[in-house]
Structures are given as C-alpha cells and as structure tokens.
Design a protein around this motif. Structure first.
Motif, mmCIF file in Angstrom:
data_model
loop_
_atom_site.group_PDB
_atom_site.id
_atom_site.type_symbol
_atom_site.label_atom_id
_atom_site.label_comp_id
_atom_site.label_asym_id
_atom_site.label_seq_id
_atom_site.Cartn_x
_atom_site.Cartn_y
_atom_site.Cartn_z
ATOM 1 N N LYS A 164 0.778 -1.233 -0.134
ATOM 2 C CA LYS A 164 -0.008 -0.019 0.190
ATOM 3 C C LYS A 164 0.991 1.294 -0.045
ATOM 4 N N TRP A 165 0.313 2.209 -1.001
ATOM 5 C CA TRP A 165 1.236 3.446 -0.913
ATOM 6 C C TRP A 165 0.035 4.494 -0.823
ATOM 7 N N SER A 166 0.452 5.619 -0.153
ATOM 8 C CA SER A 166 -0.834 6.838 -0.228
ATOM 9 C C SER A 166 0.039 8.108 -0.112
ATOM 10 N N GLY A 167 -0.807 9.162 -0.682
ATOM 11 C CA GLY A 167 -0.560 10.455 -0.789
ATOM 12 C C GLY A 167 -1.965 11.316 -1.100
ATOM 13 N N ASN A 168 -1.426 12.583 -1.259
ATOM 14 C CA ASN A 168 -2.520 13.626 -1.775
ATOM 15 C C ASN A 168 -2.291 14.024 -3.047
ATOM 16 N N VAL A 169 -3.309 14.683 -3.968
ATOM 17 C CA VAL A 169 -3.191 15.206 -4.961
ATOM 18 C C VAL A 169 -4.041 16.491 -4.916
ATOM 19 N N ASP A 170 -3.444 17.535 -5.474
ATOM 20 C CA ASP A 170 -4.359 19.180 -5.573
ATOM 21 C C ASP A 170 -5.201 18.765 -6.688
ATOM 22 N N TYR A 171 -6.454 18.555 -6.601
ATOM 23 C CA TYR A 171 -7.444 18.810 -7.536
ATOM 24 C C TYR A 171 -8.705 19.746 -7.695
ATOM 25 N N ASN A 172 -8.266 20.794 -8.410
ATOM 26 C CA ASN A 172 -9.297 21.993 -8.166
ATOM 27 C C ASN A 172 -9.079 22.826 -6.800
ATOM 28 N N GLY A 173 -7.914 22.884 -6.296
ATOM 29 C CA GLY A 173 -7.928 23.557 -5.010
ATOM 30 C C GLY A 173 -7.949 22.722 -3.769
ATOM 31 N N SER A 174 -8.290 21.528 -3.886
ATOM 32 C CA SER A 174 -8.860 20.484 -2.764
ATOM 33 C C SER A 174 -7.733 19.694 -2.919
ATOM 34 N N MET A 175 -7.249 19.139 -1.633
ATOM 35 C CA MET A 175 -6.452 18.339 -1.565
ATOM 36 C C MET A 175 -7.029 17.045 -1.301
ATOM 37 N N VAL A 176 -6.853 15.876 -2.207
ATOM 38 C CA VAL A 176 -7.472 14.695 -2.365
ATOM 39 C C VAL A 176 -6.735 13.639 -1.967
ATOM 40 N N PRO A 177 -7.041 12.708 -0.943
ATOM 41 C CA PRO A 177 -6.323 11.776 -0.515
ATOM 42 C C PRO A 177 -6.434 10.501 -1.700
ATOM 43 N N LEU A 178 -5.150 9.978 -1.670
ATOM 44 C CA LEU A 178 -5.223 8.694 -2.678
ATOM 45 C C LEU A 178 -4.299 7.462 -1.978
ATOM 46 N N SER A 179 -4.949 6.262 -2.298
ATOM 47 C CA SER A 179 -4.074 5.187 -1.561
ATOM 48 C C SER A 179 -4.160 4.116 -2.877
ATOM 49 N N TYR A 180 -3.124 3.671 -3.152
ATOM 50 C CA TYR A 180 -2.993 2.516 -3.962
ATOM 51 C C TYR A 180 -2.366 1.326 -3.242
ATOM 52 N N PHE A 181 -2.866 -0.085 -3.683
ATOM 53 C CA PHE A 181 -2.641 -1.257 -3.345
ATOM 54 C C PHE A 181 -2.183 -1.907 -4.594
ATOM 55 N N PHE A 182 -0.642 -1.970 -4.625
ATOM 56 C CA PHE A 182 0.198 -2.482 -5.936
ATOM 57 C C PHE A 182 0.479 -4.014 -5.864
ATOM 58 N N LYS A 183 0.221 -4.715 -6.590
ATOM 59 C CA LYS A 183 0.709 -6.049 -6.796
ATOM 60 C C LYS A 183 1.589 -6.174 -8.005
ATOM 61 N N VAL A 184 2.770 -6.374 -7.830
ATOM 62 C CA VAL A 184 3.821 -6.533 -9.212
ATOM 63 C C VAL A 184 4.121 -7.976 -9.147
ATOM 64 N N GLU A 185 4.121 -8.478 -10.319
ATOM 65 C CA GLU A 185 4.742 -9.900 -10.753
ATOM 66 C C GLU A 185 4.909 -9.870 -12.294
ATOM 67 N N ASN A 186 6.228 -10.560 -12.473
ATOM 68 C CA ASN A 186 6.798 -10.314 -13.757
ATOM 69 C C ASN A 186 6.402 -9.175 -14.739
ATOM 70 N N GLY A 187 6.578 -7.981 -14.193
ATOM 71 C CA GLY A 187 6.569 -6.797 -15.066
ATOM 72 C C GLY A 187 5.102 -6.131 -15.277
ATOM 73 N N LYS A 188 4.194 -7.283 -14.555
ATOM 74 C CA LYS A 188 2.740 -6.860 -14.813
ATOM 75 C C LYS A 188 2.174 -6.021 -13.416
ATOM 76 N N VAL A 189 1.446 -5.126 -13.367
ATOM 77 C CA VAL A 189 1.017 -4.318 -12.292
ATOM 78 C C VAL A 189 -0.313 -4.538 -12.053
ATOM 79 N N THR A 190 -0.833 -4.980 -11.121
ATOM 80 C CA THR A 190 -2.396 -5.067 -10.625
ATOM 81 C C THR A 190 -2.445 -4.409 -9.426
ATOM 82 N N GLY A 191 -3.910 -4.666 -9.080
ATOM 83 C CA GLY A 191 -4.117 -4.025 -7.449
ATOM 84 C C GLY A 191 -5.320 -2.980 -7.535
ATOM 85 N N THR A 192 -5.406 -2.031 -6.651
ATOM 86 C CA THR A 192 -6.723 -1.297 -6.464
ATOM 87 C C THR A 192 -6.317 0.190 -6.298
#
Length: 119
Positions: free
Chosen positions: A28-56
């Motif tokens: 799991k990786w998390s951060g925030n992005v500025d979208y139209n003046g609002s800080m929006v929280p983001l989280s990604y759960f990465f699964k990497v295997e043999n060069g392929k990225v999946t997750g949510t």
C-alpha cells in the motif's frame, strides 16, 4: 589488480541490491493530490509480478481496479476507471517513494506517494 576486481564486485553487488530495492512496489502506497484547489487523499495497493502491475486504487469516490499496468525498470504505468472515465497514471518508482503523474479530464495532476503502514 586486486583492488580493481574488488571495486568491480562491489559495484555489481550494489547495482543488484539497488534493483531489488527499487523494484519492490508491492503493498500500500498513499498520498494527496491537489485537484481544483482541494487536497484529495489517494491510496494504491500494488501487486507486481513479472513486470505486470495489478491492484486497486482508493479515493473519496471509491475503490477501482488497476488495469493495463506494467513496470519496466523504475517506470510504472497503469489505468484506473474513475466514474466512467479512464485516468492514465505514469510513475517513477524510488526506494522510499513514487512520483506520479495522473492524466484525468485533460488535467495533469502530480503527487508523491509514500509507503503506507496501514492496510
């Protein structure tokens, strides 16, 4: 002569270790992005295997699957469907962070993700 061999060996080992550190994007990786003046929280759960990225991806709009994901060396690309629109993600992976550009609604959004301890 022995010094040259030793230095070469040290460089090879450091290079291999660096590749393993950079390549570990699983989890799991998390951060925030500025979208139209609002800080929006983001989280990604990465699964990497043999060069392929999946997750949510998780935003205040909900959870979405990561599709068409791939990673080559330290560059990761994938897509996420947000409310019926595709957001293209391009990222540079470092040992302790991921710098990401998100193309959404014609905008270019930038964020830095950090590894998250919470699941």
């Amino acid at each position: 002569m022995n010094t040259k061999i030793f230095n070469s060996l040290v460089l090879v080992v450091c290079g291999i270790l660096f590749c393993f550190i950079v390549a570990d994007t699983n989890g799991k990786w998390s951060g925030n992005v500025d979208y139209n003046g609002s800080m929006v929280p983001l989280s990604y759960f990465f699964k990497v295997e043999n060069g392929k990225v999946t997750g949510t991806s998780q935003t205040p709009l909900g959870i979405a699957d990561i599709v068409d994901g791939k990673i080559e060396k330290d560059i990761m690309t994938f897509k996420v469907n947000i409310n019926g629109e595709t957001a293209m993600h391009t990222a540079t992976v470092f040992a302790d962070s991921i710098n990401m550009k998100i193309s959404y609604h014609g905008d270019q959004l930038y964020t830095t993700l950090k590894r998250s301890n919470s699941q």
